[in-house]
Motif scaffolding. Sequence first.
Motif, PDB file in Angstrom:
ATOM      1  N   UNK A  95      -6.321  11.390  40.837  1.00  0.00           N
ATOM      2  CA  UNK A  95      -5.418  11.985  41.811  1.00  0.00           C
ATOM      3  C   UNK A  95      -4.466  10.923  42.324  1.00  0.00           C
ATOM      4  N   UNK A  96      -3.243  11.324  42.574  1.00  0.00           N
ATOM      5  CA  UNK A  96      -2.270  10.376  43.115  1.00  0.00           C
ATOM      6  C   UNK A  96      -2.674  10.034  44.540  1.00  0.00           C
ATOM      7  N   UNK A  97      -2.896   8.752  44.770  1.00  0.00           N
ATOM      8  CA  UNK A  97      -3.300   8.325  46.112  1.00  0.00           C
ATOM      9  C   UNK A  97      -2.989   6.857  46.293  1.00  0.00           C
ATOM     10  N   UNK A  98      -2.878   6.494  47.544  1.00  0.00           N
ATOM     11  CA  UNK A  98      -2.692   5.091  47.873  1.00  0.00           C
ATOM     12  C   UNK A  98      -4.056   4.426  47.939  1.00  0.00           C
ATOM     13  N   UNK A  99      -4.071   3.106  47.783  1.00  0.00           N
ATOM     14  CA  UNK A  99      -5.314   2.376  47.958  1.00  0.00           C
ATOM     15  C   UNK A  99      -5.799   1.738  46.681  1.00  0.00           C
ATOM     16  N   UNK A 100      -7.085   1.477  46.627  1.00  0.00           N
ATOM     17  CA  UNK A 100      -7.663   0.715  45.521  1.00  0.00           C
ATOM     18  C   UNK A 100      -8.500   1.613  44.621  1.00  0.00           C
ATOM     19  N   UNK A 101      -7.967   2.779  44.266  1.00  0.00           N
ATOM     20  CA  UNK A 101      -8.733   3.742  43.482  1.00  0.00           C
ATOM     21  C   UNK A 101      -9.216   3.152  42.169  1.00  0.00           C
ATOM     22  N   UNK A 102      -8.417   2.232  41.584  1.00  0.00           N
ATOM     23  CA  UNK A 102      -8.823   1.680  40.299  1.00  0.00           C
ATOM     24  C   UNK A 102     -10.074   0.831  40.399  1.00  0.00           C
ATOM     25  N   UNK A 103     -10.481   0.464  41.604  1.00  0.00           N
ATOM     26  CA  UNK A 103     -11.653  -0.384  41.766  1.00  0.00           C
ATOM     27  C   UNK A 103     -12.850   0.354  42.369  1.00  0.00           C
ATOM     28  N   UNK A 104     -12.711   1.643  42.669  1.00  0.00           N
ATOM     29  CA  UNK A 104     -13.771   2.334  43.380  1.00  0.00           C
ATOM     30  C   UNK A 104     -14.883   2.754  42.434  1.00  0.00           C
ATOM     31  N   UNK A 105     -16.118   2.662  42.926  1.00  0.00           N
ATOM     32  CA  UNK A 105     -17.261   3.112  42.149  1.00  0.00           C
ATOM     33  C   UNK A 105     -17.344   4.629  42.181  1.00  0.00           C
ATOM     34  N   UNK A 106     -17.846   5.224  41.104  1.00  0.00           N
ATOM     35  CA  UNK A 106     -17.954   6.675  40.997  1.00  0.00           C
ATOM     36  C   UNK A 106     -19.285   7.201  41.506  1.00  0.00           C
ATOM     37  N   UNK A 107     -20.241   6.307  41.693  1.00  0.00           N
ATOM     38  CA  UNK A 107     -21.577   6.734  42.048  1.00  0.00           C
ATOM     39  C   UNK A 107     -22.493   6.908  40.861  1.00  0.00           C
ATOM     40  N   UNK A 108     -21.938   6.820  39.659  1.00  0.00           N
ATOM     41  CA  UNK A 108     -22.763   6.900  38.455  1.00  0.00           C
ATOM     42  C   UNK A 108     -23.457   5.552  38.230  1.00  0.00           C
ATOM     43  N   UNK A 109     -24.645   5.545  37.611  1.00  0.00           N
ATOM     44  CA  UNK A 109     -25.327   4.272  37.346  1.00  0.00           C
ATOM     45  C   UNK A 109     -24.576   3.457  36.300  1.00  0.00           C
ATOM     46  N   UNK A 110     -24.713   2.136  36.322  1.00  0.00           N
ATOM     47  CA  UNK A 110     -24.042   1.288  35.327  1.00  0.00           C
ATOM     48  C   UNK A 110     -24.481   1.647  33.913  1.00  0.00           C
ATOM     49  N   UNK A 111     -23.522   1.613  32.993  1.00  0.00           N
ATOM     50  CA  UNK A 111     -23.820   1.872  31.579  1.00  0.00           C
ATOM     51  C   UNK A 111     -22.939   0.972  30.718  1.00  0.00           C
ATOM     52  N   UNK A 112     -23.065  -0.357  30.874  1.00  0.00           N
ATOM     53  CA  UNK A 112     -22.173  -1.262  30.156  1.00  0.00           C
ATOM     54  C   UNK A 112     -22.509  -1.353  28.665  1.00  0.00           C
TER      55      UNK A 112
END
Length: 321
Positions: A95-112
Amino acid sequence: MSDPVPFRNRLTKNLRHWSRWARRQGIECFRIYDRDLPEFPVAIDLYAGRPHVQAYETRWDADEQTHDAWVDTVRKTVAELFGTPPGELAFKVRRRQRGTAQYEATGRPPAPFVVQEGGLQFEVDLHRYLDTGLFLDHRRTRAMVRDQAKDRRLLNLFAYTGSFTVYAAAGGAAASLSLDLSNAYQEWTRRNLGLNGLDLPQHRLERRDVMDWLEDSPRLGERFDLIVLDPPSFSHSKAMQTTLDVQRDHPWMINRALGLLSPEGVLYFSNNRRGFRLYEGELIPCHVEEITKQTVPEDFRRHRPHRCWVIRRGSWKPGLK
């Protein structure tokens, strides 16, 4: 509700075309669909065969129930094509938004897991954050940095997970300094360097607010031969003292970075803000050349993902690297 059949057909055709192209190029992470059909404004990338879907805000009016049904249709169509359970598909709604959306966690567990690009290895995670850890649209720009890095000092501002740093180190950079405000992403950079046997003392990582660091930079006395400045469009966090707006703040950032550049040095400036205009008249004397056509890869040309410039100090003369 949009008919999913044209979307499925286009996606199947694109997958065949771009997979063949990627094999010829020796690329395993690439974009196969980029808002090709107006009714399906999504971008789909493959990371070593694993799909990553980003659904953009639709331009047609829909209530929440209709939109949710559309998202479900997209999810099921992609999951079916790749044989992935819909609940396990990496699917994000942008969604178009201001802020640091590209760095926010989704709440999903890590799966690297690890992918390869340009003969180098990088850790990616398709689920934990909105972004994956590797911006595929800068594949060519990273290669340019590697080609110019031998025996040079790199400054990587807003380093994210350090892909430019890894490329520069692989290209024989004498030293590098990577700045990012996130401890998590600095550790990710360290892992990326380690994956390639490049986690060496001359490649320094510092957790810093880049704007504050640039404010202090005239007193630091350091000079760099290569600088990568790829800031977010907007940024604000609890740890930052100010809000960053790339349209407003880019002349100040570029001018500060130019003050750190060696006489023969090169500054790569890029951003992905829609409608961005470079305020060249507000820059100190310098040589500016837009290189977006060279930096955007073929698989991203349907919708230009970024703009990029090479900027050199005013003392630079043609013929110098």
